[in-house]
Write a protein that holds these residues in place. Structure first.
Motif, PDB file in Angstrom:
ATOM      1  N   ILE A  25      -0.833  -8.163  -0.112  1.00 13.95           N
ATOM      2  CA  ILE A  25       0.323  -8.978  -0.499  1.00 13.95           C
ATOM      3  C   ILE A  25       0.408  -9.117  -2.011  1.00 13.95           C
ATOM      4  N   ARG A  26       1.617  -9.439  -2.480  1.00 11.68           N
ATOM      5  CA  ARG A  26       1.875  -9.516  -3.923  1.00 11.68           C
ATOM      6  C   ARG A  26       1.926 -10.949  -4.431  1.00 11.68           C
ATOM      7  N   THR A  27       1.940 -11.934  -3.527  1.00  9.51           N
ATOM      8  CA  THR A  27       1.964 -13.343  -3.921  1.00  9.51           C
ATOM      9  C   THR A  27       0.860 -14.089  -3.176  1.00  9.51           C
ATOM     10  N   GLN A  54      -0.794  -0.386  -4.046  1.00 12.25           N
ATOM     11  CA  GLN A  54       0.261  -0.390  -5.047  1.00 12.25           C
ATOM     12  C   GLN A  54      -0.126  -1.304  -6.201  1.00 12.25           C
ATOM     13  N   ALA A  55       0.453  -1.087  -7.342  1.00 13.74           N
ATOM     14  CA  ALA A  55       0.145  -1.887  -8.532  1.00 13.74           C
ATOM     15  C   ALA A  55       0.512  -3.348  -8.350  1.00 13.74           C
ATOM     16  N   ILE A  74       0.846  -1.190   0.000  1.00 12.88           N
ATOM     17  CA  ILE A  74       0.000   0.000   0.000  1.00 12.88           C
ATOM     18  C   ILE A  74       0.879   1.237   0.000  1.00 12.88           C
ATOM     19  N   LEU A  75       0.280   2.380  -0.209  1.00 10.49           N
ATOM     20  CA  LEU A  75       1.043   3.617  -0.301  1.00 10.49           C
ATOM     21  C   LEU A  75       1.297   4.248   1.060  1.00 10.49           C
ATOM     22  N   ARG A  76       0.332   4.088   1.976  1.00 11.85           N
ATOM     23  CA  ARG A  76       0.439   4.733   3.290  1.00 11.85           C
ATOM     24  C   ARG A  76      -0.002   3.763   4.384  1.00 11.85           C
ATOM     25  N   PRO A  77       0.930   3.053   5.024  1.00 20.21           N
ATOM     26  CA  PRO A  77       0.549   2.178   6.139  1.00 20.21           C
ATOM     27  C   PRO A  77      -0.134   2.986   7.241  1.00 20.21           C
TER      28      PRO A  77
END
Length: 353
Positions: A208-210, A128-129, A61-64
């Motif tokens: 998450i990304r995975t 995020q992308a 993410i952009l801002r935790p």
């Protein structure tokens, strides 16, 4: 049939951790009372501390951010009526038998949940992308018999489901703070999916990304169609179309005359379009009267059928439901070795004297 003065009670499957069934045959209200809401746990109940009232959001993410309980109360909210069903509901009816909690038909309940949509929180943090899934972690933890170490109960959702406007971080049930045994102070609510997705005692959200491969995602809550191999395994997600006969109760003795057969039907896809009843073991079927509620797409519906029992004897009564997307209850549930997703015809046996 029950007498007017009788009171229902939860049906105990295990005490530690506590697993109890709702007395579904005697639930007549759309909202299941707190004392009759079913309880499903993998671990002992967690201790609630000050930290339990904070929800952290991190990862891709952009801002935790960390949201307090009061922060959530101030955000835009919504209320939705949702049926929650354990994916192991009716496990005891599988043949061959499978291991696990031997639920009958009461590992399900319904309530009105109020909270904040997950997507509303993520408006504040941004995505995020690289984001692929969203992981939800509860506060309950403990050991397992198949793996070494201690594990927290955690599950992920694909982005599409997590960002659905009705996927909620709930803080109220039926107009009151969520009961402790139902996940107080915060619980994820995922309509139309089996209730393992609705993580209780929620403490963190991680983008998450995975794909997540924790034991309650990759080991449990998977359909394993083969007894001795993992071939063909698939994740447990959407609730199967189903129905249950509430009255008469199995093995009831009835008098000759007219009797009301009634029950519930629900689905995770679309909405219930019909319920049919057989009083001769499935040879002939007749339509039941169903009470639709278009304004509540995630709730169960009620149905009734008047049976003229004119002859003495033993009868097998069955119900089956179908939904708007073409799914229908099968005569036999699809067997899988962990016993998830049972949805064969609901069946009761009665004797007319």
């Amino acid at each position: 049939m029950r007498s007017p003065e009788s009171k229902p009670y939860l049906v105990t499957r295990r005490l530690i951790p506590e697993n109890q069934e709702s007395p579904i045959p005697f639930i007549s209200a759309a909202v299941t009372p707190e004392q009759y809401f079913y309880r499903r746990n993998h671990f002992p109940y967690p201790a609630i501390s000050e930290q339990s009232f904070k929800l952290s959001v991190g990862g891709e993410i952009l801002r935790p951010l960390v949201f307090s309980y009061q922060d959530l109360l101030r955000l835009p909210s919504k209320e939705i009526m949702v049926v929650l069903e354990c994916s192991g509901n009716n496990r005891r009816h599988f043949a061959p038998k499978v291991f696990g909690e031997q639920w009958e038909g009461g590992a399900m309940s319904q309530g009105v949940w109020k909270g904040v949509a997950v997507r509303e929180l993520l408006k504040w943090t941004g995505l995020q992308a690289t984001a692929k899934e969203i992981l939800f972690e509860g506060s309950d933890y403990g050991s397992r018999t198949d793996l070494e170490g201690e594990f927290v109960f955690a599950r992920s959702l694909p982005l599409e489901k997590a960002l659905h406007p009705d996927t909620l971080i709930a803080y109220a049930l039926n107009g009151n703070p969520i009961p402790y045994k139902q996940g107080y102070p915060l619980r994820l609510i995922v309509p139309q999916w089996y209730a393992m997705a609705s993580v209780k005692w929620l403490r963190s959200i991680t983008v998450i990304r995975t794909p997540f491969n924790g034991p309650f995602q990759a080991n449990d809550y998977m359909y394993y169609p083969e007894k001795d191999s993992d071939a063909g395994k698939m994740p447990v997600t959407t609730i199967h179309v189903d129905s249950i006969i509430q009255q008469p109760i199995d093995w009831s003795v009835l008098e000759v005359g007219a009797h009301q057969i009634y029950g519930l039907a629900w689905t995770g896809t679309g909405f219930i379009t019909k319920v049919e009843i057989s009083t001769d073991g499935g040879n002939h079927w007749e339509p039941a009267a169903i009470q639709k509620d278009p304004g509540n797409p995630y709730r169960w519906i009620t149905w009734t059928y008047t049976w003229a029992a004119t002859q003495k004897g033993e009868y097998t009564i069955m119900s089956r439901a179908a939904d708007s997307l073409g799914f229908a209850q099968p005569a036999e549930a699809r067997w899988n070795r962990k016993g998830y997703g049972y949805n064969a015809y609901s069946t009761v046996r009665v004797k007319v004297e």
